[in-house]
Design a protein around this motif. Structure first.
Motif, short mmCIF file in Angstrom:
data_model
loop_
_atom_site.label_atom_id
_atom_site.label_comp_id
_atom_site.label_asym_id
_atom_site.label_seq_id
_atom_site.Cartn_x
_atom_site.Cartn_y
_atom_site.Cartn_z
N ARG A 107 0.84 -1.22 0.00
CA ARG A 107 0.00 0.00 0.00
C ARG A 107 0.87 1.26 0.00
NH1 ARG A 107 -4.77 -0.22 4.22
NH2 ARG A 107 -5.84 0.84 2.51
N GLN A 121 1.80 3.42 3.11
CA GLN A 121 1.06 2.80 4.21
C GLN A 121 1.59 1.40 4.55
OE1 GLN A 121 -3.35 3.35 4.21
NE2 GLN A 121 -3.01 4.34 2.24
N LYS A 124 4.72 -1.86 8.50
CA LYS A 124 4.97 -0.46 8.15
C LYS A 124 5.99 -0.36 7.01
CE LYS A 124 4.06 1.52 12.73
NZ LYS A 124 4.64 2.29 13.86
#
Length: 330
Positions: free
Chosen positions: A246, A249, A263
């Motif tokens: 992502r 993200q 993360k």
């Protein structure tokens, strides 16, 4: 007994990478951020209009194979080049990375594939790919000892375009599963998903593919939904394991009832997103084939992706094993 950690199968492409302005993309009808398939004439036209460029062996699965080797694991590669100048560049480069590459080159007039990659100031890459010799990759290029001897066989969704490659992938998957190993794929591109949605879903639901890599937009495209959560629940049901990136993200990994959020690493400067997903898969599969937990696999992936987007080109300039050690992951 396995002799390779990961066998990667993909379009053997030489990347020709140059910077450009957004106006250049508009003037030349290039879809920003996508992989555009082009013919030989279009390839020659765009090449003639490019500025200074870097040439290096690439291709999505080739980048992953090189990344896995950079972590210090054993990787192999299937992919078709011609015995021409670009074919020699590809072969030399991927072997120099430590990847076992023995696919017999094509003789004849069809040239080695090349992808002209235009990188804009925001780091986004727009790929224009002439497949050339790639489309000749077929079942006769499957090396059984490598297919049976790799813990995971990983192939790129882009390879679903050439018809012969489908048979080669299915045969490799059969050999891999018969030897007790696993098969992974990356969805590659939302446009690729649009072309082969039903076939990709069948590969997953039939058990031909065990592990799926995708980014958020590819996953939403696969399930034709605007909801990331809905797409994540759908892929959870359709395959054994899925890792979804992502961008800033980070990533989300699902396996059965497990959900692991990872993360992204902090970066200094976004330079070029070429190869980010390829290197995430490399890091993840390095950890996975070494028996690490899902969170650690994702952290290896985030590290590799985060490093490659801070440089030009999809092959890491620093040994990923050293970077992982410096980051406290090894």
């Amino acid at each position: 007994m396995t002799q390779y950690d990961v066998l990667c199968i993909g379009n053997a492409i030489v990347d020709i990478i140059a910077r450009c302005e957004d106006d250049f993309l508009i003037e030349n009808g290039i879809i920003k951020g996508a992989m555009n398939l082009i013919d030989a004439d279009r390839a020659e036209l765009l090449y003639s209009r490019m500025g200074p460029a870097i040439e290096a062996s690439g291709g999505s699965a080739g980048n992953t194979a090189a990344g896995i080797a950079s972590f210090g694991a054993c990787s192999a590669y299937f992919g078709k080049v011609r015995d021409d100048h670009l074919g020699q560049i590809f072969t030399y480069d991927i072997r120099a990375q430590g990847v076992a590459f023995d696919t017999k080159p094509l003789s004849g007039e069809t040239p080695t594939a090349r992808s002209m990659i235009f990188v804009t100031e925001d780091g986004e890459r727009s790929m224009n790919t002439y497949l050339g010799a790639c489309v000749e990759f077929g079942p006769e290029d499957v090396e059984p000892e490598k297919a049976e001897g790799a813990k995971v066989t990983y192939f790129e969704g882009y390879l679903w375009d050439p018809p012969l490659a489908k048979d080669a992938i299915r045969e490799t998957a059969r050999l891999s599963h018969a030897a007790g190993n696993e098969v992974a794929m990356t969805l590659s591109d939302p446009f690729c998903v649009d072309r082969y949605r039903d076939e990709f879903l069948d590969l997953m639901r039939s058990g031909t593919v065990d592990i799926v890599f995708a980014n958020e937009s590819e996953l939403k495209s696969l399930y034709q939904t605007a909801s990331f959560d809905a797409a994540l629940e759908a892929v959870r049901a359709d395959c054994k394991l899925a890792a979804v990136t992502r961008s800033e993200q980070g990533s989300v990994i699902v396996r059965g009832a497990e959900t692991v959020a990872v993360k992204a690493i902090e970066i200094t400067e976004l330079v070029d997103t070429t190869g980010a997903g390829d290197l995430y898969a490399a890091g993840f599969l390095f950890g996975y084939t070494a028996g690490r937990d899902l969170a650690t696999c994702g952290n290896f992936g985030s590290l590799a992706a985060g490093l490659v987007i801070q440089q030009i080109g999809p092959r890491p300039h620093k040994k990923l094993r050293d970077a992982a050690r410096d980051a406290g992951l090894l």
